[in-house]
Design a protein around this motif. Structure first.
Motif, PDB file in Angstrom:
ATOM      1  N   GLU A   2       0.828  -1.208   0.000  1.00  0.00           N
ATOM      2  CA  GLU A   2       0.000   0.000   0.000  1.00  0.00           C
ATOM      3  C   GLU A   2       0.862   1.257   0.000  1.00  0.00           C
ATOM      4  O   GLU A   2       0.587   2.211  -0.733  1.00  0.00           O
ATOM      5  CB  GLU A   2      -0.920   0.001   1.221  1.00  0.00           C
ATOM      6  N   THR A   3       1.918   1.264   0.807  1.00  0.00           N
ATOM      7  CA  THR A   3       2.815   2.422   0.857  1.00  0.00           C
ATOM      8  C   THR A   3       3.445   2.684  -0.501  1.00  0.00           C
ATOM      9  O   THR A   3       3.508   3.834  -0.967  1.00  0.00           O
ATOM     10  CB  THR A   3       3.916   2.198   1.911  1.00  0.00           C
ATOM     11  N   GLY A   7       2.374   5.935  -2.671  1.00  0.00           N
ATOM     12  CA  GLY A   7       3.473   6.874  -2.876  1.00  0.00           C
ATOM     13  C   GLY A   7       3.708   7.147  -4.344  1.00  0.00           C
ATOM     14  O   GLY A   7       3.869   8.303  -4.764  1.00  0.00           O
ATOM     15  N   ALA A  24       2.265  11.296   3.566  1.00  0.00           N
ATOM     16  CA  ALA A  24       2.959  10.493   4.581  1.00  0.00           C
ATOM     17  C   ALA A  24       2.785  11.081   5.970  1.00  0.00           C
ATOM     18  O   ALA A  24       2.616  10.355   6.958  1.00  0.00           O
ATOM     19  CB  ALA A  24       4.447  10.392   4.228  1.00  0.00           C
ATOM     20  N   THR A  27      -0.510  10.243   7.802  1.00  0.00           N
ATOM     21  CA  THR A  27      -0.590   8.929   8.426  1.00  0.00           C
ATOM     22  C   THR A  27      -0.077   8.964   9.865  1.00  0.00           C
ATOM     23  O   THR A  27      -0.558   8.216  10.718  1.00  0.00           O
ATOM     24  CB  THR A  27       0.221   7.905   7.605  1.00  0.00           C
ATOM     25  N   SER A  83      -5.721   8.090   4.334  1.00  0.00           N
ATOM     26  CA  SER A  83      -4.426   7.988   5.007  1.00  0.00           C
ATOM     27  C   SER A  83      -4.521   8.547   6.419  1.00  0.00           C
ATOM     28  O   SER A  83      -3.933   7.998   7.361  1.00  0.00           O
ATOM     29  CB  SER A  83      -3.352   8.743   4.213  1.00  0.00           C
ATOM     30  N   ARG A 125       8.846  -5.050   4.221  1.00  0.00           N
ATOM     31  CA  ARG A 125       9.363  -3.958   3.401  1.00  0.00           C
ATOM     32  C   ARG A 125      10.226  -4.473   2.251  1.00  0.00           C
ATOM     33  O   ARG A 125      10.522  -3.725   1.314  1.00  0.00           O
ATOM     34  CB  ARG A 125      10.168  -2.980   4.252  1.00  0.00           C
ATOM     35  N   GLY A 212       9.296   8.235   3.890  1.00  0.00           N
ATOM     36  CA  GLY A 212       8.189   8.788   3.110  1.00  0.00           C
ATOM     37  C   GLY A 212       8.620   9.418   1.803  1.00  0.00           C
ATOM     38  O   GLY A 212       7.808   9.546   0.876  1.00  0.00           O
TER      39      GLY A 212
END
Length: 397
Positions: A2-3, A7, A24, A27, A83, A125, A212
């Motif tokens: 999702e990030t 982004g 960012a 959030t 977010s 990640r 971010g």
């Protein structure tokens, strides 16, 4: 996943680092107010149930993002609103999750437990961006968000398997506001806790924005897209996982204090090396080192905070710690993103990293004993509960 997807979406649509940094920041912004409340609630209720409810809320928000993408209604304002709501849910979950770990392992294993927790998060990640980039390239943002929504099934199943110790009767009796005040008092009166929390704030504001701003770095500086963003995010995760394996032996060899000092001294220069890297692959290599130092720094700071308080205050201390991260990161990522649009990405971000190094060196020069107390037991009189009051025994939250 999702990030990465959001982004890339925001950076591509707006072309502005300030917008990416602002999303960012949204959030993390709710954590300024909600993290201390979450910590106090985590000390009162069953932490597993509390975390599960927050995760369920995040699953609903992920499903809404997916639905909007499927119907063609996904916009930057919609991403901003969701977010922010996701940040509210995360702010309620994260302190309780850390306190859940503290409740589940003995104190001597806490540093290793936080390291393993960081390892599993950072494995996400590595795997998430790689999978996300592949899905983005073949099926677009819609299916990337759909896979993210389905992942919450695994999260809720894992929580169902956890069996932590329940809160004590005294923890349940303490009113919510009284608990918040007590946690703040303990943090204020303990110089070691105060220093550790300020260090957390500084790291979050001056170094953490690299997380971010990864899409901005990949797209604006190296003129790449989702694949480059995935490479950078995955490199950070790889470094963090490698560090998680080494933290236990390093703590045994160096001690918590010396490991924390080393991480604080080296993380600023490593961040500057990353931001000034001449090529994408050089940046990815530097990000492996930065990811390792970042994991080591936050894990050491979090462990120091948790071990300075008894079990009944660990949720509140985790909430205050999370609030420092939220305040620092929300302000730092927005500010650095906004200044990057006007001055340049490299100059601002590398300058902030070197400024953090200057703060650390100044602290070491003026107070060489500053971190010595992170391995010392806390004075019991500072954590004693306040005397019972007849006005506070009933009518609690």
């Amino acid at each position: 996943m999702e990030t990465l997807a959001l982004g890339v979406f925001v950076t591509t649509v707006t072309g502005r680092a300030e917008a990416t940094g602002g999303i960012a920041a949204l959030t993390f912004l709710p954590g300024v107010l909600l993290s201390p409340v979450s910590g106090a609630l985590a000390d009162r209720f069953d932490r597993r149930t509390f975390v599960a409810m927050g995760m369920l809320a995040q699953a609903v928000l992920a499903a809404l993002l997916t639905l909007m993408a499927f119907t063609g209604r996904l916009t930057v304002p919609a991403v901003a609103v969701l977010s922010f709501l996701n940040g509210c849910a995360s702010s309620l979950v994260n302190p309780a999750f850390a306190a859940l770990i503290s409740r589940s392992v003995p104190p001597e294993d806490l540093h290793s437990a936080f390291s393993l927790n960081s390892a599993q998060f950072n494995l996400g990640r590595i795997i998430g961006p790689a999978l996300g980039a592949a899905v983005l390239a073949t099926h677009g943002i819609t299916w990337t968000l759909a896979v993210n929504s389905l992942s919450f099934v695994a999260v809720l199943w894992a929580l169902w398997r956890v069996r932590p110790q329940p809160p004590s009767a005294r923890e349940r009796r303490e009113p919510l506001w009284t608990g918040l005040v007590r946690g703040a008092r303990v943090a204020r009166e303990d110089p070691t806790l105060g220093m550790t929390l300020l260090a957390t704030l500084a790291v979050s504001a001056l170094v953490s924005p690299f997380i971010g701003l990864v899409p901005v770095f990949a797209i604006r500086v190296f003129h790449e897209g989702a694949a480059a963003t995935s490479l950078l995010v995955g490199s950070q995760g790889m470094g963090a996982v490698m560090a998680a394996v080494l933290v236990g032996p390093l703590v045994a060899r160096l001690g918590r204090r010396r490991l924390l000092e080393a991480c604080l001294v080296f993380i600023g220069p490593m961040a500057a090396v990353y931001w000034m890297a001449p090529t994408l692959h050089t940046a990815a290599l530097a990000l492996v080192g930065l990811g390792a130092l970042y994991m080591g720094t936050l894990t050491s700071l979090n462990t120091a905070c948790q071990l300075r308080v008894p079990a009944e205050l660990q949720g509140r201390m985790s909430g205050i710690y999370s609030m420092m991260i939220a305040v620092g990161y929300a302000a730092g990522v927005w500010m650095q993103g906004a200044l990057a649009d006007r001055v340049g990405v490299r100059l601002i971000t590398a300058g902030c990293a070197l400024f953090f190094l200057a703060l650390v060196l100044t602290q070491r020069l003026l107070r060489p004993e500053a971190f010595a107390a992170t391995e010392a037991p806390r004075a019991p009189e500072l954590v004693a509960a306040p005397a019972a009051s007849p006005h506070l025994d009933g009518g609690e939250f």
